[in-house]
Design an enzyme around this catalytic site. Structure first.
Site, PDB file in Angstrom:
ATOM      1  N   SER A 155      89.695 -37.854  28.866  1.00  0.00           N
ATOM      2  CA  SER A 155      89.584 -38.503  27.546  1.00  0.00           C
ATOM      3  C   SER A 155      90.478 -37.719  26.595  1.00  0.00           C
ATOM      4  O   SER A 155      90.135 -36.597  26.215  1.00  0.00           O
ATOM      5  CB  SER A 155      88.153 -38.438  27.023  1.00  0.00           C
ATOM      6  N   LYS A 197      88.095 -45.612  24.715  1.00  0.00           N
ATOM      7  CA  LYS A 197      87.200 -44.464  24.942  1.00  0.00           C
ATOM      8  C   LYS A 197      86.777 -43.830  23.609  1.00  0.00           C
ATOM      9  O   LYS A 197      85.625 -43.419  23.446  1.00  0.00           O
ATOM     10  CB  LYS A 197      87.900 -43.444  25.838  1.00  0.00           C
ATOM     11  N   LYS A 219      85.612 -32.470  20.491  1.00  0.00           N
ATOM     12  CA  LYS A 219      87.012 -32.783  20.855  1.00  0.00           C
ATOM     13  C   LYS A 219      87.283 -34.282  20.670  1.00  0.00           C
ATOM     14  O   LYS A 219      88.276 -34.674  20.043  1.00  0.00           O
ATOM     15  CB  LYS A 219      87.232 -32.348  22.321  1.00  0.00           C
TER      16      LYS A 219
HETATM   17  P1  NAD Z   1      84.963 -29.760  32.707  1.00  0.00           P
HETATM   18  O1  NAD Z   1      85.294 -28.746  31.683  1.00  0.00           O
HETATM   19  O2  NAD Z   1      83.693 -29.633  33.485  1.00  0.00           O
HETATM   20  O3  NAD Z   1      86.171 -29.879  33.780  1.00  0.00           O
HETATM   21  C1  NAD Z   1      87.524 -29.736  33.452  1.00  0.00           C
HETATM   22  C2  NAD Z   1      88.181 -28.967  34.588  1.00  0.00           C
HETATM   23  O4  NAD Z   1      89.586 -28.888  34.335  1.00  0.00           O
HETATM   24  C3  NAD Z   1      87.675 -27.510  34.708  1.00  0.00           C
HETATM   25  O5  NAD Z   1      87.161 -27.308  36.008  1.00  0.00           O
HETATM   26  C4  NAD Z   1      88.921 -26.663  34.401  1.00  0.00           C
HETATM   27  O6  NAD Z   1      88.960 -25.465  35.161  1.00  0.00           O
HETATM   28  C5  NAD Z   1      90.022 -27.614  34.809  1.00  0.00           C
HETATM   29  N1  NAD Z   1      91.316 -27.306  34.171  1.00  0.00           N
HETATM   30  C6  NAD Z   1      91.582 -27.125  32.856  1.00  0.00           C
HETATM   31  N2  NAD Z   1      92.899 -26.898  32.678  1.00  0.00           N
HETATM   32  C7  NAD Z   1      93.468 -26.938  33.909  1.00  0.00           C
HETATM   33  C8  NAD Z   1      94.791 -26.780  34.379  1.00  0.00           C
HETATM   34  N3  NAD Z   1      95.790 -26.525  33.538  1.00  0.00           N
HETATM   35  N4  NAD Z   1      95.010 -26.891  35.701  1.00  0.00           N
HETATM   36  C9  NAD Z   1      94.003 -27.130  36.569  1.00  0.00           C
HETATM   37  N5  NAD Z   1      92.706 -27.299  36.187  1.00  0.00           N
HETATM   38  C10 NAD Z   1      92.455 -27.190  34.872  1.00  0.00           C
HETATM   39  O7  NAD Z   1      85.032 -31.160  31.947  1.00  0.00           O
HETATM   40  P2  NAD Z   1      84.387 -32.567  32.419  1.00  0.00           P
HETATM   41  O8  NAD Z   1      83.031 -32.700  31.840  1.00  0.00           O
HETATM   42  O9  NAD Z   1      84.619 -32.767  33.880  1.00  0.00           O
HETATM   43  O10 NAD Z   1      85.326 -33.568  31.572  1.00  0.00           O
HETATM   44  C11 NAD Z   1      86.656 -33.895  31.952  1.00  0.00           C
HETATM   45  C12 NAD Z   1      87.135 -35.026  31.062  1.00  0.00           C
HETATM   46  O11 NAD Z   1      86.267 -36.154  31.240  1.00  0.00           O
HETATM   47  C13 NAD Z   1      87.108 -34.681  29.559  1.00  0.00           C
HETATM   48  O12 NAD Z   1      88.185 -35.278  28.931  1.00  0.00           O
HETATM   49  C14 NAD Z   1      85.791 -35.302  29.102  1.00  0.00           C
HETATM   50  O13 NAD Z   1      85.815 -35.624  27.715  1.00  0.00           O
HETATM   51  C15 NAD Z   1      85.725 -36.542  29.985  1.00  0.00           C
HETATM   52  N6  NAD Z   1      84.379 -37.071  30.235  1.00  0.00           N
HETATM   53  C16 NAD Z   1      83.320 -36.221  30.509  1.00  0.00           C
HETATM   54  C17 NAD Z   1      82.060 -36.770  30.716  1.00  0.00           C
HETATM   55  C18 NAD Z   1      80.853 -35.882  30.988  1.00  0.00           C
HETATM   56  O14 NAD Z   1      79.718 -36.382  30.928  1.00  0.00           O
HETATM   57  N7  NAD Z   1      81.027 -34.602  31.317  1.00  0.00           N
HETATM   58  C19 NAD Z   1      81.866 -38.157  30.678  1.00  0.00           C
HETATM   59  C20 NAD Z   1      82.956 -38.980  30.441  1.00  0.00           C
HETATM   60  C21 NAD Z   1      84.215 -38.428  30.224  1.00  0.00           C
END
Ligand code: NAD
Length: 294
Positions: free
Chosen positions: A95, A170, A238
């Protein structure tokens, strides 16, 4: 299909597992090595860098926190745009700011690479079940070709318009969810302070006009004081900041989103940024000095 998958956090890991279950071959990377180990048992190839994931793949998927992370991986630091095969397509499920999606798509277009922005709604439980809702931006023919891949991770996959339209949709979703959770917290707290049991309020109104998916998911968490994420306050901050940026570009009025952003910022400064967004209740509890109970 050979797929590179980068970002194996709360959402990315279960999504990648569902792609494996659907028979795809996965090359995965996350900058936190500890989160990758589980993927080996699930049958993925673990890679030492993001660059290693993209050799000979048909598709590159990212599931990263925000715009700077996706730009860093695709254009600035890892430069995957230059390393991925010209025949492969890029799908960003993170997102992020819609303008960042358009910027990345424009850079890829110069290299002859197509892109979809395909953020999701549904949270971790639906990522695990493979029942996420995808809101997608991009060309119809690219969407048609890759829809079955998204359907391995979601039960609803809708093309909303050109690149960027997925992330605009979104942002709308995130505004509605944030305001909904705040209204739920405010109402439940008010009801208890006026002398009615929160559980009775929930039971009585969940089937009426005020009932919602947000209410069914978050009211029990609030009554249990269970704020384990789920979707963290900091990630919602964010999204709300991205909403403010998007609104500025078109002069759209967003008083409700602005107000919930300020409430979430207070929680962040109090050390609650890693709590689930249902912890908006804490804002009311702190002001009233009363804790919601069952
Ligand atoms: P998270 O922080 O659990 O996972 C993100 C991952 O990206 C981490 O494991 C981090 O180590 C990795 N990362 C960051 N920079 C990196 C890089 N340069 N190279 C490789 N890996 C890297 O976040 P999440 O909850 O999985 O969310 C991910 C996306 O999905 C976000 O944009 C969030 O807004 C969206 N989202 C989350 C949810 C939820 O319920 N958690 C629901 C819908 C959408």
């Amino acid at each position: 299909m050979k797929i590179a998958f980068i970002g194996l956090g709360i959402m990315g890991k279960p999504m990648a597992k569902n792609l494996l279950k659907a028979g795809h071959e996965l090359y995965v990377f996350d900058r936190r090595p500890e989160t990758m180990e589980e993927m080996r048992d699930a049958g993925a190839h673990l890679c030492a860098s993001s660059s290693e994931t993209v050799k000979d793949v048909d598709l590159v998927i990212t599931m990263l926190p925000n715009s700077p992370h996706v730009k860093s991986v695709m254009l600035e630091d890892d430069k995957l745009a230059e390393k991925m095969p010209r025949t492969a397509v890029f799908i960003d499920c993170s997102s992020i700011n819609p303008d960042a999606s358009r910027e990345i798509a424009a850079a890829l277009e110069k290299l002859g690479i197509e892109m979809l922005d395909a953020p999701v709604s549904g949270g971790q439980p639906k990522a695990v079940d493979g029942t996420l809702a995808f809101m997608v931006g991009g060309k119809q023919e690219v969407f048609d070709r890759f829809k079955p891949v998204l359907e391995a991770m979601g039960s609803s996959v809708v093309l909303c318009g050109d690149v960027g339209a997925g992330n605009v949709t979104k942002l709308v979703n995130q505004s509605i969810v944030a305001v909904n959770i705040a209204a739920l917290a405010e109402g439940m707290q008010l009801g208890q302070m006026c002398g009615v049991e929160p559980q009775k309020i929930f039971e009585a109104i969940k089937g009426g006009l005020a009932g919602s998916t947000v209410m069914n998911a978050k009211a029990p968490m609030m009554m249990d004081q269970n704020f384990a994420p789920g979707f963290r306050i900091d990630l919602h901050i964010k999204d709300l900041n991205n909403i403010v940026d998007a609104a500025k570009t078109v002069d759209a009025p967003i008083p409700l989103s602005q107000m919930v952003l300020e409430m979430m910022k207070v929680l962040h400064h109090d050390g609650d940024g890693s709590c689930d967004h249902s912890a908006l209740l804490k804002y009311y509890q702190k002001l009233s000095g009363e804790v919601l109970h069952h």
